[in-house]
Design a protein around this motif. Structure first.
Motif, short mmCIF file in Angstrom:
data_model
loop_
_atom_site.label_atom_id
_atom_site.label_comp_id
_atom_site.label_asym_id
_atom_site.label_seq_id
_atom_site.Cartn_x
_atom_site.Cartn_y
_atom_site.Cartn_z
N PRO A 155 0.84 -1.18 0.05
CA PRO A 155 0.20 0.12 -0.15
C PRO A 155 1.01 1.30 0.04
N GLY A 156 1.81 1.29 0.69
CA GLY A 156 2.74 2.41 0.79
C GLY A 156 3.38 2.99 -0.56
N GLU A 157 3.78 1.48 -1.11
CA GLU A 157 4.39 1.94 -2.50
C GLU A 157 3.40 2.49 -3.59
N ALA A 158 2.29 1.76 -3.35
CA ALA A 158 1.05 2.61 -4.14
C ALA A 158 1.18 4.26 -4.03
N VAL A 159 0.80 4.41 -2.74
CA VAL A 159 1.01 5.99 -2.40
C VAL A 159 2.00 6.48 -3.28
N ARG A 160 3.28 6.07 -2.91
CA ARG A 160 4.57 6.63 -3.33
C ARG A 160 4.40 7.06 -4.93
N CYS A 161 3.73 6.09 -5.63
CA CYS A 161 3.33 6.15 -7.16
C CYS A 161 2.30 7.16 -7.62
N LEU A 162 1.61 7.80 -6.56
CA LEU A 162 0.45 8.79 -7.01
C LEU A 162 0.72 9.72 -7.95
N PRO A 163 1.80 10.52 -7.99
CA PRO A 163 2.14 11.31 -9.03
C PRO A 163 1.82 10.77 -10.44
N TYR A 164 2.30 9.78 -10.56
CA TYR A 164 2.21 9.38 -12.07
C TYR A 164 0.53 9.12 -12.40
N LEU A 165 -0.47 8.88 -11.54
CA LEU A 165 -1.57 8.70 -11.79
C LEU A 165 -2.52 9.90 -12.70
N ARG A 166 -3.19 9.51 -13.52
CA ARG A 166 -4.05 10.51 -14.38
C ARG A 166 -5.29 10.31 -13.53
N PRO A 167 -6.07 11.61 -13.61
CA PRO A 167 -7.31 11.51 -12.90
C PRO A 167 -8.18 10.45 -13.38
N GLY A 168 -8.85 9.84 -12.46
CA GLY A 168 -9.88 8.76 -12.78
C GLY A 168 -9.09 7.32 -13.07
N ALA A 169 -7.96 7.12 -12.74
CA ALA A 169 -7.16 6.02 -12.79
C ALA A 169 -7.59 5.08 -11.88
N THR A 170 -7.14 3.77 -12.11
CA THR A 170 -7.85 2.82 -11.41
C THR A 170 -6.23 2.23 -10.56
N VAL A 171 -6.61 1.97 -9.17
CA VAL A 171 -5.57 1.64 -8.48
C VAL A 171 -6.14 0.26 -7.79
N ILE A 172 -5.14 -0.71 -7.85
CA ILE A 172 -5.72 -2.09 -7.24
C ILE A 172 -4.50 -2.00 -6.24
N ALA A 173 -4.69 -2.13 -5.02
CA ALA A 173 -3.84 -2.26 -3.98
C ALA A 173 -3.92 -3.33 -3.06
N ASN A 174 -2.88 -4.15 -2.82
CA ASN A 174 -2.93 -4.98 -1.59
C ASN A 174 -2.99 -4.27 -0.36
N ALA A 175 -3.92 -5.11 0.48
CA ALA A 175 -4.20 -4.46 1.70
C ALA A 175 -3.00 -4.42 2.87
N HIS A 176 -2.01 -5.38 2.66
CA HIS A 176 -1.09 -5.72 3.52
C HIS A 176 0.33 -5.00 3.47
N PRO A 177 0.70 -4.12 4.46
CA PRO A 177 1.80 -3.43 4.21
C PRO A 177 3.22 -4.33 4.56
N VAL A 178 4.34 -3.95 3.83
CA VAL A 178 5.57 -4.40 4.27
C VAL A 178 6.29 -3.48 4.96
N PRO A 179 6.35 -3.71 6.31
CA PRO A 179 7.25 -2.70 7.07
C PRO A 179 8.52 -2.67 6.82
N PRO A 180 9.05 -1.30 6.72
CA PRO A 180 10.56 -1.45 6.41
C PRO A 180 11.15 -1.55 7.75
N VAL A 181 12.86 -1.82 7.56
CA VAL A 181 13.43 -1.96 8.77
C VAL A 181 13.57 -0.86 9.57
N SER A 182 13.63 0.29 8.89
CA SER A 182 13.58 1.62 9.36
C SER A 182 12.47 1.92 10.31
#
Lengths: 204, 609
Positions: free
Chosen positions: A79-106
């Motif tokens: 899900p976080g990686e999907a948010v990171r890519c938001l600037p690439y979306l055109r208005p009305g785009a379709t987003v398919i997101a996995n619900a489960h996060p992969v927490p980073p080591v940090s």
């Protein structure tokens, strides 16, 4: 004027963005369409953010990378990686997101909270057509943790945003995946499609 | 005629096979590694493919093959050419008989490299022709052209793709059959022995030949000029694609213009460039890395007193560092044409986004390097030490919480820089960590130097039986070759002893206490001279995972596993360590360091619960 579909696949190294991109490309070639793609390979594969760009068109394509504001479909394997890519979306785009996060080591180190739900909630407010897939449930159903990529493709397929039929992607799986993994991936494709059919927000 | 969806690197490999390449050598390095692997995988037979010990060796092996009349290809990343530059510079003077193409992948960004150096500039420096492909399908064709040019002029040729061409994919239509090349064999002749007299004559010949090749390049099929007008755009490589997208995005408002694409930056296709420049008022040069085309056009404009302004990196119209993108090129072209930047109506962010997780690349869960670094860290906890790093997965230990990489310069430099540091501060213990493949690449001469000059450093070889970072390539210590045969393993401990290292420890770092004892002994021994520890444990990608581990929340109370290890499989949830079983490799490091005995393997009966 040619019609181009830009598909972005975002995840964390090891989640299988490369295979997902390859399957879309195979389906496009079989359909007689032009296709270009680009991968993140190298250091970032060790747990870093990885993104595949796939561009499909009925006319010639110049660039393997899409511009910001032009993605029609975003598959967020995380899900976080999907948010990171938001600037690439055109208005009305379709987003398919996995619900489960992969927490980073940090996050673990600094004890900072990282919530997948906050990411999904934010994605929901973008106005994009959001389909949340319970990736863990689909993987458990299919019996392998490695089919998340194909499950999300299945979900995208069900929304109609990819522009391909189930039969086309099934054929692409048969042509691209090692024989012993074909059935598992086709199952994942269908399970993903069913998960999307449960409606936006399902499984969140 | 089959059409396959190929990565640029695969297209280069298949193009070389079709061109009759007989010998392929190289050293792995992102973004070039898949080229050689694809030749090995798709070879119809009869092609010698090898991972050489380093780029210099690879280039020399290929040069020998080309002296004997075979078509030879060498592959490497851009910094690899620095290592291979000694033979390359001289080979430019001697020339070759069989076609020889040196494929050097550049990495604008950089995405996985130490520098943003431009191999086109290396072409100018070494006086060698350079090909610069713009797409996978073009690379497939162009590599064959490179072999033909090399044979026609008897010179090695540089072939320089960049990351987005190497790792971009496109359908490529493959030709059937291969060019038949029957090597004549080596013919003894003074021309193969470099001497000052011969070098002078060669230099003269090169200076006479380069303009001839440049003239031929003006008619080369991938150097293209189209359009008319008083404005011009010149571009190269992947930027050609970005220019195409930008022009489409700017649409009907774009004024008449000429478009020059330079596929052979050296020797520069002067006649074509002059045709481009004639009558132009302004030119925008869109290229990545060095302003190679920009400088050539400026030079030509000066030489011919042309009233044209050449804009690009020097004028700030194009960024001087980093890679281009469709957006950056669209912005540059809009500015050049005096058009508004067509800002695409992207999704409007709904307020401030939640903080995104940082994801620097990290050592994998279960990576044996984590044990090795931790062992050294524990032993040196109360002593002054500098930890010299090198190039490989193990460079990732620079991140918190390990924080065990104090220096990193280039392949092999950990061992040598440790010596310079020690000379200045002899009271500090200087470690040099180096991977197994890097040890063979350029590590050995540095150890000999330390032994010879009596500089007591502690060399730590992290031997995981593979070249992990670039995708698990074999090397001399593994015994496997790219030809599929099993060779004699070159034993690192034997090498170290043979070159005079008196104290050599060998141990499996996954037994942490034994590893710490070995480090302690090596540090003590370093009082008397160079000592070494070889930590031997295979990369986790070579061995199946063991049983997963689980934290007993009732016993967990210190979070030491979270704060000390940096393992991606261990999270901290509400103050308790939690192991993500989908990421756990079962290495047991966390169980070994847990002071409360809270971590234990999941037994078969509990799995999945």
């Amino acid at each position: 004027m040619s019609r181009t579909t830009n598909i972005m696949i975002a995840g964390v190294g090891g989640q299988g963005t490369v295979l997902a991109a390859k399957l879309v490309a195979r389906a496009a070639m079989d359909a007689g369409l032009a296709v270009r793609s680009s991968e993140t390979i190298g250091m970032a594969q060790r747990g870093g953010s990885v993104v595949s760009h796939v561009r499909v068109s009925d006319g010639p394509i110049d660039s393997p990378l899409m511009a910001r504001g032009t993605a029609d479909v975003l598959l967020g394997l995380e899900p976080g990686e999907a948010v990171r890519c938001l600037p690439y979306l055109r208005p009305g785009a379709t987003v398919i997101a996995n619900a489960h996060p992969v927490p980073p080591v940090s996050a673990a180190l600094k004890r900072a909270s990282y919530s997948g739900e906050a990411m999904l909630e934010y994605l929901g407010r973008t106005g994009a057509r959001l389909v949340v897939v319970d990736g863990d449930a689909v993987c458990t159903e299919v019996g392998s943790p490695r089919v998340l990529n194909v499950a999300l493709l299945g979900a995208a397929l069900a929304t109609g945003a990819l522009g391909f039929t189930t039969a086309q992607l099934e054929a692409a799986i048969r042509e691209s995946v090692r024989k012993k993994f074909v059935d598992m991936n086709i199952q994942a494709l269908h399970a993903g499609a069913r998960a999307a059919g449960a409606g936006p927000g399902a499984g969140a | 005629m089959a059409t396959e969806f190929l990565m640029g690197n695969e297209a280069i490999a298949l193009g070389a096979i079709a061109a009759g390449v007989g010998v392929v050598t190289g050293y792995p390095g992102t973004p070039s590694s898949e080229i050689l692997q694809t030749v090995a995988k798709r070879s119809p037979g009869g092609i010698h493919v090898e991972w050489s010990v380093n780029e210099k060796v690879a280039l020399e092996v290929a040069a020998g093959a080309a002296f004997a009349g075979a078509r030879a290809m060498v592959t490497m990343k851009q910094v690899g050419l620095n290592v291979a530059s000694d033979p390359l510079m001289s080979l430019a003077y001697l020339g070759v008989k069989g076609g020889m193409v040196v494929v050097v992948a550049d990495d604008p960004g950089p995405i996985s490299s130490q520098t943003e150096q431009d191999t086109r500039t290396f072409g100018l420096f070494s006086k060698l022709p350079v090909f610069d492909p713009a797409s996978p399908e073009e690379a497939y064709e162009m590599i064959g052209d490179a072999f033909e040019l090399s044979e026609r002029y008897g010179t090695p040729v540089l072939f320089r793709p960049t990351t987005r061409v190497c790792h971009g994919n496109a359908p490529v239509t493959l030709r059937e059959g291969r060019t038949a090349v029957v090597p004549e064999g080596f013919v003894k002749d003074p021309r193969w022995v470099i001497f000052p007299r011969l070098s002078y004559e060669s230099h003269l010949r090169i200076e006479q030949t380069l303009p001839v090749i440049g003239e031929a390049f003006s008619g080369y099929r991938f150097n293209t000029l189209r359009g008319e007008g008083t404005l011009g755009i010149a571009t190269q490589g992947i930027s050609t694609a970005y220019v195409g997208e930008a022009l489409a995005a700017l649409g009907a408002g774009v004024p008449a213009h000429r478009l020059l694409r330079v596929a052979t930056p050296h020797p520069f296709p002067k006649a074509l460039a002059l045709e481009f420049l004639a009558g132009l008022d302004r030119v925008l040069v869109v290229e990545e890395l060095d302003p190679v085309i920009e400088r050539e056009l400026q030079r030509l404009a000066g030489e011919r007193h042309l009233p044209v302004t050449v804009l690009g990196k020097a004028s700030g119209a194009v960024a001087s560092a980093g890679e281009n993108s469709v957006e950056s090129v669209t912005r540059a072209l809009a500015g050049f044409f005096g058009l508004p930047d067509p800002v695409l109506a992207a999704v409007t962010p709904p307020g401030e986004a939640p903080a995104l997780p940082l994801r620097p690349p990290v050592l994998c869960a279960g990576c044996p390097h984590r044990f090795s670094y931790l062992a050294v860290k524990h032993v040196m906890r109360k002593r002054k030490a500098v930890f010299g790093g090198d190039i490989g997965c193990y460079t990732l230990a620079n991140a918190d919480p390990l924080n065990m990489v104090d220096t990193c310069l280039c392949m092999g430099a950990g061992i040598t820089m440790a010596q310079g540091l020690h000379v200045v501060q002899p009271d500090v213990v200087h470690f040099a960590f180096i991977g197994d493949s890097t040890f063979f690449h350029t590590g050995i001469p540095g150890v000999i130097n330390a032994v010879y000059n009596q500089t007591p450093i502690v060399v730590v070889v992290l031997d995981n039986s593979t070249t992990a970072m670039t995708g698990l390539q074999p090397h001399p210590g593994t015994g496997a070759t790219m030809m599929g045969s099993v060779a004699e393993k070159v034993d690192i401990a034997t090498v170290l002893r043979a070159i005079g290292v008196k104290h050599v420890e060998q141990c499996d770092p996954r037994r942490l206490e034994e590893a710490e004892a070995a480090v302690t002994r090596a540090v003590d021994a370093a009082a008397a001279g160079v000592s070494a520890v070889i930590f031997e444990a295979p990369c986790i990608h070579l061995e199946p995972a063991g049983p997963m581990y689980r934290v007993d929340p009732d016993k967990c109370q210190c979070n030491l596993c979270v704060t000390r290890l940096g393992c991606p499989a261990i999270l901290s949830v509400a103050g308790k360590a939690v192991i993500d079983e989908s990421l756990c490799y079962g290495c047991d490091l966390c169980a070994q360091v847990c002071p409360f005995d809270a971590i234990s393997p999941v037994t078969a009966g509990e799995a999945g619960k």
